[in-house]
Design an enzyme around this catalytic site. Structure first.
Site, PDB file in Angstrom:
ATOM      1  N   ALA A   1       0.720  -1.339   0.023  1.00 15.83           N
ATOM      2  CA  ALA A   1      -0.014   0.081  -0.026  1.00 15.83           C
ATOM      3  C   ALA A   1       0.821   1.166   0.203  1.00 15.83           C
ATOM      4  O   ALA A   1       1.841   1.341  -0.624  1.00 15.83           O
ATOM      5  CB  ALA A   1      -1.205   0.062   1.430  1.00 15.83           C
ATOM      6  N   SER A   2       0.333   2.278   0.662  1.00 17.22           N
ATOM      7  CA  SER A   2       1.145   3.587   0.547  1.00 17.22           C
ATOM      8  C   SER A   2       2.684   3.606   1.130  1.00 17.22           C
ATOM      9  O   SER A   2       3.283   4.478   0.888  1.00 17.22           O
ATOM     10  CB  SER A   2       0.151   4.760   1.305  1.00 17.22           C
ATOM     11  N   THR A   3       2.877   2.737   1.929  1.00 17.50           N
ATOM     12  CA  THR A   3       4.257   2.452   2.362  1.00 17.50           C
ATOM     13  C   THR A   3       5.492   2.561   1.375  1.00 17.50           C
ATOM     14  O   THR A   3       6.580   2.716   1.186  1.00 17.50           O
ATOM     15  CB  THR A   3       4.608   1.114   3.152  1.00 17.50           C
ATOM     16  N   ILE A   4       4.651   2.076   0.232  1.00 14.21           N
ATOM     17  CA  ILE A   4       5.689   1.875  -1.272  1.00 14.21           C
ATOM     18  C   ILE A   4       6.024   3.460  -1.808  1.00 14.21           C
ATOM     19  O   ILE A   4       6.891   3.688  -2.316  1.00 14.21           O
ATOM     20  CB  ILE A   4       5.092   1.253  -2.276  1.00 14.21           C
ATOM     21  N   LYS A   5       5.124   4.470  -1.201  1.00 15.67           N
ATOM     22  CA  LYS A   5       5.284   5.687  -1.972  1.00 15.67           C
ATOM     23  C   LYS A   5       6.511   6.424  -1.593  1.00 15.67           C
ATOM     24  O   LYS A   5       7.003   7.015  -2.996  1.00 15.67           O
ATOM     25  CB  LYS A   5       3.929   6.435  -1.469  1.00 15.67           C
TER      26      LYS A   5
END
Lengths: 373, 641
Positions: B330-334
Site C-alpha cells: 500500500a502507501s508505504t511504497i510511496k
C-alpha cells in the site's frame, strides 16, 4: 638326559623310582602338562580357585591311579584281556539298552552308587585285547589274524559310535589299528584299509551319524556360513588363536576367553585360551612337551622285551597323540569338532583318569621289564 | 621267560627290528602331523595375525557415541532463549531387581504410574538384555523425581535417567524466529545421510526443524564424542578404554532483544500481523514477531496429533510466520516511488499536480480514487507523501512506466529474499512485465502501472522486506543484509590435566556480514528529500502518521499504508464496519528514528483492521516498539546535561 636311569642299564641295582615303577622322563612330561593345565584352567574358568582345586584333585587322583597301575606286572594283563574285553562289550551293549542319557547321548551306566562310562575302560581294554591276540602269533601278523583283529576293534567302535560318541569311538578304533600297524601289517593291506575307510565314510554319514554330528562336519567345512550359529565356536576359536600372535596376550589377558566370546573355554577349547594368552611361543613349547612324551612312550615300547608289551605301550602312546592331534586340529579349524579334550590340560574328569591309567601301564612296561626277563 | 601257553618259536630279534621300524615310521607320522598342526597355528598366529587381531578387537571393543550438547541461544543482552533442560525418566535394570512385578507395583503406587506404562514396560522387558535399563515412565515431574529420590533405597536396580531436551523459556514469543527442534524423522535421516552427517548424529535424537534451529543446525549441533568400551559376549560393558568428549555446539547470540519482542507481542495482542525491527546501521534484526504465534516446546517432545490439528486448522493460522509473508505494501511504497521519480527526473520536488479526488487515464472510463473523496488540491512530492496522496503517485507511476519502477524496486530488495538467516522467507511479488509474463503469460497493460504507484494490485511485500527497504532508504543506498545471528561462542569441554581441571576460554566470534552493492542516485540529496517527507508524515500535526507519534522524546519518521484486500467497486463507499472481517483493509506502517541518525527501523503489518488505516492501527505498534527501544535514553541524557 635321564633316559638311561629307566632301565637301559640292567646291571645296575634298581633306583628308588624303578622300584616304585615310575618313569621319570614320562612323569616330568606329564607333570609339566598338568601344571600348565592348571594355570590355563584358572584363566579359562573365570579366574576362580574352586575350579583349579577341583582340577588339581582330579589330577592327584589320576597320579595315584597311574602309580597304582604301574605296580601291576604288565604281562598279567594278557590273562585278563579276554574276559575284560567281553565284559566291556556287554557293558557297552547295556549302555545302549539302559544307559543314562546325557547331552543327547547315552554314555553313562548308572550303577546305583555311581555313574560309569564303559567306553572309557575300553580305551585301555581294546589295545590290550588286540595286542594279546596278535602277540600270540609271530610277527608280522598274518592276514587272517589281522582280519580277526579288525573285527575285534570294529565291535566296540561301532557300539560306542552308536551312543553316539564319535570322539571316543575314533580313539578306540585308532588304538586297535595302531596295534595292527605296529604288528607289521603289510603296506598293501594298509593301502587297502585306507581305501575301505574312505568307502565307509558315506555309510557312516548316512546311517551312523546323528544330525548334530553331521552339522559339526558341515560347520567344519564352512564355519563362516553360519557365524552366529553352529559356526560360532570355531570362528571364535580361530580368532582367539590368531589374535594371540607370536607372544600371546599374556596370562589372564586373553580377551576372547576373559570376555567369554570363546565357548567351552576350560574344556574342549582350552587350547584356544592357551594359544591366545601364550602365543606361538607357548604353542611350540606345548607341542614339544607332547612330542617328548610320545617319543618317550615309543622309546619304552621299542625297548620292551615282549611283543605284547611293545604293542600295548606303542598303541597307548600313539593314541595319546591322537588326542592331541584331534583336539588341536579341531580347535584350530583343521578338523571337524569332535568331543576330544586336550589331554591333561582340559578341565574334566573321566578321560583324564583313563589317560593316566594308560601312562601307568606304559610305566609298568618300562619298569617291570628287568624283573620279567 | 615267555609265558605264552602255546609254544611258538619266535624270532625275537626280527620282531624287535620289525617293531622298531614300525615305531620309527609311527614317530615320523607323529612328526608330520605335528608339523601340520604347527603350520596351521603358524598360519593363524603369524600370517593372519592382523586379521584375527582386528576381529578379536571388533568383538570386544565398541564405540559408544556420545551426543554433544546443543548450543544455547541468547538474545543480544544475554537472555537465554533456548536451553537444554534435563528430562527425567524412571528406568529399571531387570537383573538387579529380585521381584519385578512387586517392584513395578510399588513404584506405580508411589508415583502413580498408569497401567498402560506398566504394560509397555513388561512388553519392552522381553526384548532387552537383563543388564540394560528398561523405561517404566518417561518425563517425570519434579515432584516425582523428588519423591522417588527419597525412597530410592527401597528400590535397588531402579534408576532415574536424565536426558537433555530443548526448552524455549519464552514459548510462543520466539517460535517464529528460533523455530524448534524435534525428533529426527526418516526424511531428516535421509538428508543427513546425503550430507554424510549420519555418523555425527549417531547419538543425537533431535534436529532443528524450523527457524534458526534449522538454519544454524550445523553450528548448534556440535561434534559427536565417543566412549570406547570393552564389552563381553553379552554386550555388557566391562570397562571404558578411552573417552573422546563431544564438542558442544556453538552458542548463538542473536541480535534480537527479547524485551522488544515482548513489547511487540503485547502491542499485537488480538491482532493478526507482524512486526519487524531492524538496526539499519548493521542489518541486525532487533525484533521479529508474528501474531498469533504458538509454543515451539510443544514440538520438542512430539506434538500430539490433536494439538497439531488444532494449530493447523486454526482460522488465525498461527503456524505461519507473517514477518516473512507477503502483504500489499500500500502507501508505504510511496516514498520509494517518489525517490525513483526524482532520480529519473520525471518530477522535481517542486512539481505539483492537481488532485480533484480521482485520477483518470486519457480515453479510459475507469476512475482511480483517492482515499480522500474530495481530493487534496494542489500537491507536490512532500505533501503527497505526508498526506499519502494517491493521485500524485498514480500519475507518477504512469509517467515512470512499469520497467523503471520494477528496476528500481528490485534494488530495494522487493521480490527477492532478503537473505535473513531463516529458511521460511518468501520472496513476495515485485510486479514487472517479466513477472506477469511468467506468472499469467499475459502482457502488461499500461493501466496496471497506475495502481502499482500506490502499492496495490500485484504487489506483495513481506514486513521484513519493507523494513529492509526502509533501512536502505535511511542508509541512503547502503545495503546491509538483515540477520538474526550476531555472534557465536564455542564453549569447550574441560580438560583434565592430572588433578586439575582446566577450563579453556570460550571462543567468542562476532559474525561479519558482507554488504551488497549500494544504490547510487544521480543526486544524493534526493534521499534527504524523501526522508524529510517521511519525517513530516510523522511530525506534522495534520499528516497521516502524526497520531501515532505524538509527543515522543525521540525524533521519528515514517509512512503509513492501508491496503485494500477486497476490491471496492466503482464509486462504492468503503465502510469497514459493513464488510466481513476477512475483507477489511490491512494496516501498514514503516518508521525509523532518530530522524537524524537512524538506529532503528520498524515495519508493521496488521491484517483486516476494523477502523482507520496504517496511521491509527499499525503506527501505535511501531511507536510502542520505539518507546521501548529508546526507553529513557534521551531523558537521561537531558538530565545529565
Amino acid at each position: 638326559m635321564s633316559m638311561r636311569s629307566s632301565g637301559q642299564d640292567q646291571h645296575k641295582t634298581p633306583s628308588f623310582w624303578q622300584r616304585i615303577h615310575i618313569d621319570i622322563p614320562l612323569l616330568l612330561g606329564l607333570l609339566s602338562l598338568m601344571t600348565l593345565g592348571l594355570f590355563v584352567v584358572y584363566s579359562a574358568g573365570g579366574q576362580e580357585f574352586d575350579i583349579v582345586i577341583r582340577q588339581a584333585i582330579r589330577l592327584g587322583i589320576g597320579l595315584v591311579v597311574m602309580l597304582a597301575i604301574a605296580q601291576i606286572p604288565p604281562l598279567s594283563y594278557q590273562k585278563w584281556a579276554v574276559p575284560v574285553f567281553v565284559a566291556g562289550i556287554l557293558l557297552l551293549a547295556a549302555v545302549l539298552l539302559f544307559g543314562h542319557v546325557g547331552k543327547g547321548a547315552q554314555r553313562w551306566l548308572d550303577l546305583g552308587f555311581m555313574k560309569f562310562q564303559p567306553s572309557e575302560i575300553m580305551k585301555l581294554v581294546v589295545p590290550m585285547m588286540i595286542a594279546w591276540y596278535i602277540s600270540q602269533y609271530n610277527l608280522p601278523a598274518k592276514l587272517q589274524h589281522i582280519f580277526i583283529a579288525f573285527v575285534l576293534v570294529l565291535i566296540p567302535t561301532l557300539l560306542i559310535a552308536k551312543q553316539p560318541d564319535l570322539g571316543t569311538s575314533l580313539l578306540i578304533a585308532s588304538s586297535g589299528i595302531f596295534v595292527i600297524f605296529l604288528a607289521g601289517a603289510s603296506w598293501k593291506l594298509i593301502g587297502l584299509c585306507v581305501g575301505l575307510a574312505s568307502a565307509f565314510a558315506p555309510i557312516l554319514w548316512m546311517f551312523l551319524m546323528k544330525d548334530y554330528q553331521k552339522q559339526r562336519v558341515l560347520t567344519f567345512l564352512n564355519p563362516e556360513q553360519d557365524p552366529l550359529g553352529s559356526g560360532y565356536h570355531i570362528i571364535q576359536s580361530k580368532i582367539a588363536i590368531g589374535s594371540g600372535g607370536i607372544h600371546g596376550k599374556g596370562w589372564l589377558q586373553g580377551t576372547q576367553s576373559q570376555l567369554e566370546f570363546l565357548p567351552e573355554r576350560h574344556t574342549d577349547f582350552i587350547f584356544a585360551v592357551f594359544s591366545e594368552e601364550f602365543g606361538l611361543i607357548g604353542v611350540t613349547l606345548l607341542l614339544t612337551v607332547y612330542l617328548a612324551i610320545v617319543m618317550r612312550g615309543l622309546w619304552i615300547a621299542t625297548n620292551a622285551q615282549h611283543a605284547f608289551t611293545k604293542l600295548l605301550a606303542g598303541s597307548l602312546t600313539l593314541t595319546f597323540f591322537v588326542y592331541v592331534f584331534v583336539n588341536i586340529g579341531m580347535v584350530s579349524g583343521l578338523l571337524p569338532v569332535v568331543g576330544v579334550p586336550l589331554p591333561l590340560v582340559s578341565y574334566g574328569g573321566t578321560s583324564m583318569v583313563t589317560l593316566m591309567a594308560g601312562f601307568g601301564i606304559i610305566m609298568a612296561i618300562g619298569t617291570h621289564r628287568r624283573f620279567n626277563a | 621267560m615267555i609265558k605264552n601257553k602255546r609254544v611258538i618259536i619266535r624270532n625275537h630279534t626280527a620282531e624287535a627290528n620289525l617293531f622298531a621300524r614300525r615305531a620309527f615310521i609311527a614317530l615320523l607320522g607323529v612328526f608330520i602331523l605335528s608339523l601340520i598342526l604347527f603350520n596351521n597355528i603358524y598360519e593363524l598366529q603369524v600370517r593372519s595375525y592382523e586379521k584375527y587381531q582386528t576381529r578379536s578387537n571388533s568383538n570386544r571393543i565398541k564405540l559408544l557415541p556420545v551426543a554433544p550438547n546443543r548450543g544455547l541461544i541468547y538474545d543480544r543482552n544475554g537472555v537465554l532463549l533456548a536451553e537444554n533442560k534435563p528430562v527425567y525418566s524412571l528406568e529399571i535394570i531387570p537383573e538387579q531387581v529380585k521381584d519385578l512385578e512387586k517392584t513395578v507395583k510399588a513404584l506405580s503406587e508411589l508415583l502413580e504410574i498408569s497401567p498402560e506404562n506398566q504394560r509397555k514396560f513388561f512388553k519392552n522387558l522381553r526384548r532387552k538384555r537383563r543388564f540394560k535399563p528398561v523405561e517404566l515412565k518417561s518425563r517425570l515431574s519434579e515432584q516425582q523425581v523428588a519423591l522417588f529420590s527419597v525412597n530410592q533405597h527401597k528400590f535397588p536396580g531402579v534408576v532415574i535417567d536424565a536426558r537433555l531436551k530443548r526448552y524455549y523459556p519464552f514459548g510462543d514469543l520466539t517460535t517464529h524466529s528460533l523455530g524448534y527442534v524435534a525428533r529426527i524423522n526418516r526424511k531428516d535421516a535421509q538428508k543427513l545421510a546425503r550430507e554424510n552427517k549420519t555418523e555425527n548424529y549417531a547419538a543425537t535424537r533431535d534436529i532443528g526443524k524450523l527457524g534458526l534451529e534449522k538454519y544454524y543446525e550445523d553450528i548448534l549441533h556440535g561434534t559427536i564424542g565417543h566412549q570406547e568400551v570393552e564389552i563381553n559376549n553379552q554386550g555388557r560393558i566391562i570397562r571404558t578404554l578411552d573417552f573422546t568428549p563431544p564438542i558442544p555446539g556453538k552458542d548463538l547470540t542473536l541480535s534480537l532483544d527479547i524485551e522488544l519482542q515482548m513489547v511487540a507481542k503485547r502491542a499485537m495482542q488480538g491482532k493478526r500481523g507482524a512486526v519487524v525491527a531492524l538496526d539499519p546501521r548493521t542489518g541486525e534484526v532487533l525484533a521479529m514477531y508474528s501474531n498469533p504465534s504458538y509454543d515451539g516446546n510443544l514440538f520438542v517432545h512430539g506434538i500430539s496429533s490433536k494439538n497439531y490439528k488444532k494449530l493447523l486448522n486454526s482460522k488465525n493460522l498461527p503456524l505461519i510466520n507473517r514477518t516473512v509473508q507477503g502483504y500489499p505494501p500500500a502507501s508505504t511504497i510511496k516514498p520509494f516511488i517518489g525517490l525513483l521519480g526524482l532520480d529519473s527526473k520525471v518530477i522535481t520536488p517542486e512539481t505539483k499536480i492537481m488532485d480533484p479526488g480521482w485520477y483518470q487515464l486519457k480515453g479510459i472510463e475507469k476512475k482511480y480514487r483517492d482515499w480522500k473523496k474530495w481530493g487534496h488540491g494542489w500537491v507536490n512530492l512532500n505533501k503527497a507523501i505526508e498526506q499519502s496522496c494517491n493521485i500524485y503517485f498514480y500519475d507518477l507511476a504512469f509517467k515512470l512506466g512499469i520497467n523503471r519502477i520494477s528496476d528500481m524496486m528490485e534494488k530495494f530488495g522487493f521480490g527477492d529474499y532478503t537473505g535473513i538467516d531463516i529458511h521460511e522467507e518468501s520472496r513476495g511479488i515485485l510486479p514487472s512485465v517479466q513477472w506477469k509474463r511468467r506468472r499469467f503469460n499475459q502482457p502488461w497493460y499500461t493501466g496496471e502501472t497506475v495502481s502499482i504507484g500506490i502499492g496495490q494490485s500485484f504487489w506483495s511485500v513481506t514486513p521484513l522486506q519493507l523494513a529492509q527497504a526502509t533501512s536502505i532508504l535511511v542508509n541512503k543506498g547502503e545495503i546491509k543484509i538483515p540477520h538474526l545471528l550476531k555472534a557465536t561462542t564455542q564453549s569447550l569441554p574441560p580438560i583434565k590435566q592430572g588433578n586439575e581441571t582446566m577450563v579453556e576460554q570460550a571462543i567468542h566470534q562476532e559474525i561479519n556480514y558482507e554488504n551488497k552493492a549500494p544504490i547510487k542516485l544521480t543526486n544524493d540529496k534526493y534521499w534527504d528529500i524523501i526522508l524529510s517527507a517521511m519525517h513530516d508524515t510523522v511530525q506534522k500535526p495534520s499528516a497521516t502518521g502524526h497520531f501515532a507519534f505524538k509527543g515522543t522524546h525521540y525524533d521519528a519518521a515514517g509512512k503509513t499504508g492501508s491496503a485494500q484486500v477486497a476490491s471496492v467497486a466503482q464509486d462504492e463507499k468503503y465502510d469497514a464496519s459493513k464488510i466481513k472481517e476477512r475483507k477489511r483493509d490491512n494496516a501498514m506502517f514503516i518508521a525509523f528514528a532518530p530522524y537524524n541518525n537512524p538506529e532503528i527501523v520498524v515495519a508493521v503489518a496488521i491484517e483486516n483492521v476494523a477502523k482507520g488505516g496504517g496511521g491509527t492501527n499499525a503506527g501505535p505498534v511501531a511507536r510502542q516498539i520505539m518507546d521501548q527501544y529508546f526507553g529513557h535514553r534521551f531523558d537521561k541524557k537531558q538530565k545529565t546535561k
